[in-house]
Write a protein that holds these residues in place. Structure first.
Motif, short mmCIF file in Angstrom:
data_model
loop_
_atom_site.label_atom_id
_atom_site.label_comp_id
_atom_site.label_asym_id
_atom_site.label_seq_id
_atom_site.Cartn_x
_atom_site.Cartn_y
_atom_site.Cartn_z
N GLY A 1 5.03 5.36 4.45
CA GLY A 1 4.39 5.64 3.08
C GLY A 1 3.02 5.12 2.95
N THR A 2 2.30 5.02 4.11
CA THR A 2 0.79 4.77 4.07
C THR A 2 -0.07 5.98 4.57
N ALA B 1 -0.32 10.04 5.12
CA ALA B 1 0.11 11.29 4.66
C ALA B 1 0.95 12.03 5.51
N PHE C 1 0.76 -1.14 0.14
CA PHE C 1 -0.02 0.02 0.13
C PHE C 1 0.77 1.27 -0.05
N PHE C 2 2.24 1.00 -0.23
CA PHE C 2 3.25 2.18 -0.01
C PHE C 2 2.67 3.23 -1.21
N ASP C 3 2.89 4.30 -0.90
CA ASP C 3 2.61 5.74 -1.83
C ASP C 3 3.68 6.67 -1.49
N SER C 4 4.57 6.77 -2.48
CA SER C 4 5.91 7.72 -2.17
C SER C 4 5.27 9.35 -1.98
N ALA C 5 3.94 9.48 -2.51
CA ALA C 5 3.58 10.77 -2.08
C ALA C 5 3.30 11.24 -0.58
N ASN C 6 3.07 9.91 0.37
CA ASN C 6 2.87 10.31 1.49
C ASN C 6 4.21 10.32 2.19
#
Length: 467
Positions: A271-272, A274, A196-201
């Motif tokens: 990463g999950t 914000a 579920f990793f999102d680099s934007a977070n």
């Protein structure tokens, strides 16, 4: 006899050490030596308490540069773990840093190591129990009334103490189960978070106005004490099977396991969740679970995991609280009652620890003096590092004086580098505790000087009367 000011004692012969460790373990169906898995769980369980569940939010204001600080601290902790492993190979007796400091520098240094470590254990137990009540309150409302919360904290201390009094067999079983149960949810977040990793977070690499070095140092000051407990297997060496081999391995494996959970768990939360939300979060792992799987059950799940984690830490630290005074009592530097074992456990040391920690817990709920309890806990972060400094200094002494085992020159150089790195890491721990904690911690040590004078005088009088 080994009095202050006399030449340090030479290390006992291997067969003498084995006889002493075997003799220390009274034969009983309730007493059982720890194998490598349980010894590893003891290290990991004592390093990982409840702080892991707040760490990601604590370092988020500095940005992802805090992961660099984690890496530096992990390297220092591993160096310290390797040094404890080498020292345990040399002298695998119960007591850990106390044994090494006394052998290298005499009774007084050994006593300071034992005294400061003992203070650390029972004050930390009180802190763990009080913190655990906050997680228990998520499951059962106990924090609404002061005395209900106090009773819950006292119960949380008593249950691990009963496991200890029952014998090392039960201590090991509780520690193994607690470590497995705490690892499962943490690894769920750490590994599941990768999907579920999102680099934007992640937010900025450096979120503070400090320089890169300043940001690393500032975040390290928060993380510094996350690795306290690496000495757990060495302190309980007398209860470990084949300690010359297993203490060092358990120390390394346990420290690496804790480091893996710390690093992966923090990265997964980064990463999950914000960054803006994480900075103000009071339950970062709960937020991560909710973000990964939806719903609002994350708080309950993390509360259960944190509670299990803290009970496991209380179980392990209660055992350690009795082991160092036990070793010192055998040498006449603590009251003789601390040197008695039942079912493989120094029961008097366990009971005294429970009483002192319980009194401090009651004080926390009755004094109403803001910050007093927190200050006492901060002092223990200094007292915990005193045995580290003495133990690493002892290793340097053994190497420089030529008292270490004759080994290949390359290994000698490696051991010297590790000892230097571990000593520097320990000094960093002292610096990170702050001026007030160091000042007040030294006062605690000076109280111990009076106790040492009394015990040393009794020991000298006893030796004179038998001469």
């Amino acid at each position: 006899m080994h009095d202050t000011g006399t030449a340090p004692q030479s290390a006992p012969a291997p067969e003498q050490v084995e006889e002493q460790t075997e003799a220390a373990q009274a034969p009983s169906k309730h007493a059982r030596r720890f194998g490598l898995p349980v010894a590893t769980c003891l290290v990991t369980g004592n390093i990982i308490g409840g702080g892991i569940f707040l760490l990601p939010a604590s370092v988020a204001p500095f940005g992802t540069i805090s992961l660099v600080a984690f890496g530096v601290l992990t390297a220092g902790a591993i160096a310290l773990a390797l040094v404890f492993g080498r020292l345990a190979e040399r002298d695998p007796r119960t007591g850990g840093p106390y044994v090494y400091a006394r052998e290298a520098f005499g009774d007084f240094a050994g006593f300071l190591a034992a005294w400061s470590y003992w203070i650390t254990t029972w004050v930390s137990n009180a802190a763990l129990a009080v913190a655990a009540v906050g997680y228990l309150d998520v499951l059962i409302p106990v924090d609404e009334h002061k005395w209900t919360a106090c009773l819950a904290a006292l119960t949380l201390q008593l249950l691990p103490a009963l496991a200890n009094v029952a014998g090392t067999r039960y201590v090991g079983a509780v520690q193994l189960v607690a470590t497995v149960l705490k690892f499962l949810p943490l690894l769920l977040v750490a590994i599941g978070g990768l999907f579920f990793f999102d680099s934007a977070n992640l937010g900025p690499f450096q979120a503070s106005d400090d320089s890169p070095v300043g940001a690393v140092s500032a975040s390290a000051a928060i993380l510094l004490f996350s690795y306290l407990g690496v000495e757990s297997a060495a302190v309980s060496a007398g209860e470990v099977r084949d300690p010359r081999r297993n203490v060092g391995r358990a120390t390394i494996f346990g420290t690496l396991g804790a480091a893996l959970v710390y690093l992966l768990g923090t990265l997964a939360v980064f990463g999950t969740v914000a960054h803006d939300k994480l900075v103000g979060s009071t339950a970062p792992f709960s937020d991560a679970v909710n973000a990964m799987f939806g719903g609002s059950w994350g708080g309950t799940a993390v509360a259960v995991a944190a509670l299990v984690s803290m009970v496991g830490a209380l179980n392990g630290w209660t055992l350690l609280s009795a082991q160092t005074p036990y070793a010192a009592a055998k040498d006449g530097l603590f009251p003789s009652a601390f040197g008695r074992k039942k079912r493989g456990v120094p029961t008097v040391g366990v009971l005294v620890t429970v009483v002192l920690a319980s009194l401090l817990t009651v004080y926390n709920y009755t004094a109403g003096a803001g910050g007093v309890f927190e200050s006492l806990v901060l002092i223990t972060t200094f007292t915990a590092t005193v045995p580290y400094l003495l133990a690493t200094a002892a290793q340097i002494y053994f190497l420089v004086s030529g008292q270490g085992e004759r080994v290949h020159r390359g290994r000698l150089v490696r051991d010297a580098v590790l000892a230097g790195a571990a000593f520097a890491f320990s000094m960093w721990l002292v610096a990170g505790s702050g001026y007030a904690a160091v000042y007040q911690g030294v006062l605690f040590l000076f109280v111990g000087v009076l106790v040492y004078a009394w015990m040393a005088a009794r020991k000298q009088r006893a030796a004179t009367s038998h001469a």
